[in-house]
Design an enzyme around this catalytic site. Structure first.
Site, PDB file in Angstrom:
ATOM      1  N   HIS A 114       9.015   4.649   2.768  1.00  0.00           N
ATOM      2  CA  HIS A 114       7.762   5.336   3.096  1.00  0.00           C
ATOM      3  C   HIS A 114       7.595   5.563   4.601  1.00  0.00           C
ATOM      4  CE1 HIS A 114       5.784   4.115  -1.001  1.00  0.00           C
ATOM      5  NE2 HIS A 114       6.695   5.053  -1.126  1.00  0.00           N
ATOM      6  N   CYS A 141       7.094  16.693  22.373  1.00  0.00           N
ATOM      7  CA  CYS A 141       8.270  15.934  21.962  1.00  0.00           C
ATOM      8  C   CYS A 141       9.444  16.269  22.872  1.00  0.00           C
ATOM      9  CB  CYS A 141       8.606  16.157  20.500  1.00  0.00           C
ATOM     10  SG  CYS A 141       9.102  17.804  20.109  1.00  0.00           S
ATOM     11  N   ALA A 223       3.638 -14.787  -1.543  1.00  0.00           N
ATOM     12  CA  ALA A 223       5.044 -14.480  -1.239  1.00  0.00           C
ATOM     13  C   ALA A 223       5.659 -15.528  -0.310  1.00  0.00           C
ATOM     14  CB  ALA A 223       5.128 -13.095  -0.605  1.00  0.00           C
TER      15      ALA A 223
HETATM   16  N1  APR Z   1       1.909 -12.572  -1.836  1.00  0.00           N
HETATM   17  C1  APR Z   1       2.388 -11.794  -2.852  1.00  0.00           C
HETATM   18  N2  APR Z   1       1.759 -10.706  -3.300  1.00  0.00           N
HETATM   19  C2  APR Z   1       0.601 -10.368  -2.710  1.00  0.00           C
HETATM   20  C3  APR Z   1       0.034 -11.114  -1.643  1.00  0.00           C
HETATM   21  C4  APR Z   1       0.737 -12.259  -1.211  1.00  0.00           C
HETATM   22  N3  APR Z   1       0.302 -13.049  -0.235  1.00  0.00           N
HETATM   23  N4  APR Z   1      -1.125 -10.545  -1.293  1.00  0.00           N
HETATM   24  C5  APR Z   1      -1.281  -9.474  -2.086  1.00  0.00           C
HETATM   25  N5  APR Z   1      -0.249  -9.375  -2.944  1.00  0.00           N
HETATM   26  C6  APR Z   1      -0.006  -8.353  -3.991  1.00  0.00           C
HETATM   27  C7  APR Z   1      -1.271  -7.805  -4.617  1.00  0.00           C
HETATM   28  O1  APR Z   1      -1.637  -8.633  -5.727  1.00  0.00           O
HETATM   29  C8  APR Z   1      -0.823  -6.421  -5.052  1.00  0.00           C
HETATM   30  O2  APR Z   1      -0.287  -6.444  -6.372  1.00  0.00           O
HETATM   31  O3  APR Z   1       0.598  -7.252  -3.355  1.00  0.00           O
HETATM   32  C9  APR Z   1       0.273  -6.055  -4.061  1.00  0.00           C
HETATM   33  C10 APR Z   1      -0.126  -5.011  -3.043  1.00  0.00           C
HETATM   34  O4  APR Z   1      -0.374  -3.814  -3.710  1.00  0.00           O
HETATM   35  P1  APR Z   1      -0.820  -2.485  -2.933  1.00  0.00           P
HETATM   36  O5  APR Z   1      -1.939  -2.791  -2.012  1.00  0.00           O
HETATM   37  O6  APR Z   1      -1.038  -1.436  -3.950  1.00  0.00           O
HETATM   38  O7  APR Z   1       0.447  -2.128  -1.991  1.00  0.00           O
HETATM   39  P2  APR Z   1       1.825  -1.460  -2.392  1.00  0.00           P
HETATM   40  O8  APR Z   1       2.187  -1.729  -3.793  1.00  0.00           O
HETATM   41  O9  APR Z   1       2.797  -1.823  -1.340  1.00  0.00           O
HETATM   42  O10 APR Z   1       1.483   0.088  -2.254  1.00  0.00           O
HETATM   43  C11 APR Z   1       2.509   1.031  -2.452  1.00  0.00           C
HETATM   44  O11 APR Z   1       1.079   2.829  -1.874  1.00  0.00           O
HETATM   45  O12 APR Z   1      -0.651   3.560  -0.574  1.00  0.00           O
HETATM   46  C12 APR Z   1       0.702   3.631  -0.757  1.00  0.00           C
HETATM   47  O13 APR Z   1       2.361   4.176   0.784  1.00  0.00           O
HETATM   48  C13 APR Z   1       1.478   3.142   0.433  1.00  0.00           C
HETATM   49  O14 APR Z   1       3.545   1.878   0.483  1.00  0.00           O
HETATM   50  C14 APR Z   1       2.235   1.960  -0.088  1.00  0.00           C
HETATM   51  C15 APR Z   1       2.312   2.223  -1.574  1.00  0.00           C
END
Ligand code: APR
Length: 236
Positions: A114, A141, A223
């Protein structure tokens, strides 16, 4: 080590304990900002100043001394290093995160699908440059020397994720797929575990909460605890 080819996918959850906000929680990034305004090409065309402001803030936060890799990032770098000593083994870390915490921990076989906060891209030539300062409309740039041609090197909604060829090749060959700290809401990343499973890999999810995806194995918790424990198991 029972596995020869490992693919790890990480999301915002792995960086949460380093102080970086996740996206989809109460008080998460998407709770406080409209996705259409700050994370789409249309939003950038409509209000580039706002979009630059949004990513400048994220970049400054990432560069603050309080933001450091945590034990989960470090454990993945350890895993990669250990595998690099085993002949014939393969490892790929695919992150959806735009922070640099994996590389700061020593991960090298890494794909930022991303994009990256610490890079900007010329919209004319598609060349990328490192950036640590704020980006604005007046910046010229280095390639085309025109103002207004630079954008954050971030994959916005509606755009094609990066390095998909390398990722799909690794998924088709892996025998272990591990998903860490991602809610599984955004494709194509959300479908990677299916591709790995179709290729015969064991699939494992390490996440704080249940996501509803059907991996072979699920472990729930922070994590910073789950990942080092999982890596230690793999390496012993
Ligand atoms: N340890 C493990 N998991 C965790 C922790 C932690 N300390 N804290 C939060 N989480 C989990 C949450 O429970 C959730 O399921 O991490 C996940 C984060 O989810 P999102 O906020 O949706 O993030 P992500 O899945 O990375 O989003 C994907 O969406 O908005 C776009 O481009 C953006 O890369 C991003 C993509």
């Amino acid at each position: 080590m029972p596995y020869r080819s490992i693919v790890v996918l990480t999301g915002a959850g792995i960086s949460a304990e380093s102080g970086i906000q996740t996206f989809r929680t109460a008080d998460g990034l998407w709770e406080n900002h409209r996705i259409e305004e700050v994370a789409t090409p249309e939003g950038f065309a409509a209000n580039p100043v706002l979009v630059h402001q949004f990513y400048n803030q994220r970049r400054q936060q990432l560069l603050s001394p309080d933001i450091r890799p945590n034990a989960a990032h470090q454990a993945l770098a350890r895993l990669e290093h250990a595998l690099s000593l085993i002949e014939g083994s393969e490892f790929l870390l695919v992150t959806q995160n735009v922070d640099n915490l994996h590389e700061r921990s020593g991960s090298r076989q890494l794909v930022h699908m991303h994009g990256e906060l610490l890079k900007m891209r010329c919209m004319e030539t598609n060349l990328c440059f490192d950036i640590r300062h704020d980006l604005g409309l007046d910046d010229c740039c280095r390639c085309c020397r025109q103002p207004g041609n630079l954008r954050p090197h971030i994959v916005w909604f509606g755009e094609m994720p990066l390095d998909m060829f390398r990722i799909e090749k690794a998924l088709a060959r892996c025998d272990l797929f591990v998903s860490i700290g991602t809610s599984g809401n955004v494709y194509p990343a959300a479908g990677f575990y299916q591709l790995a499973s179709n290729a015969g890999a064991r699939t494992v999810e390490l996440n704080l909460d249940e996501t509803g995806s059907s991996f072979d194995e699920h472990r729930y918790g922070p994590a910073s605890q789950l990942v080092p424990a999982f890596v230690s198991e793999l390496l012993t």
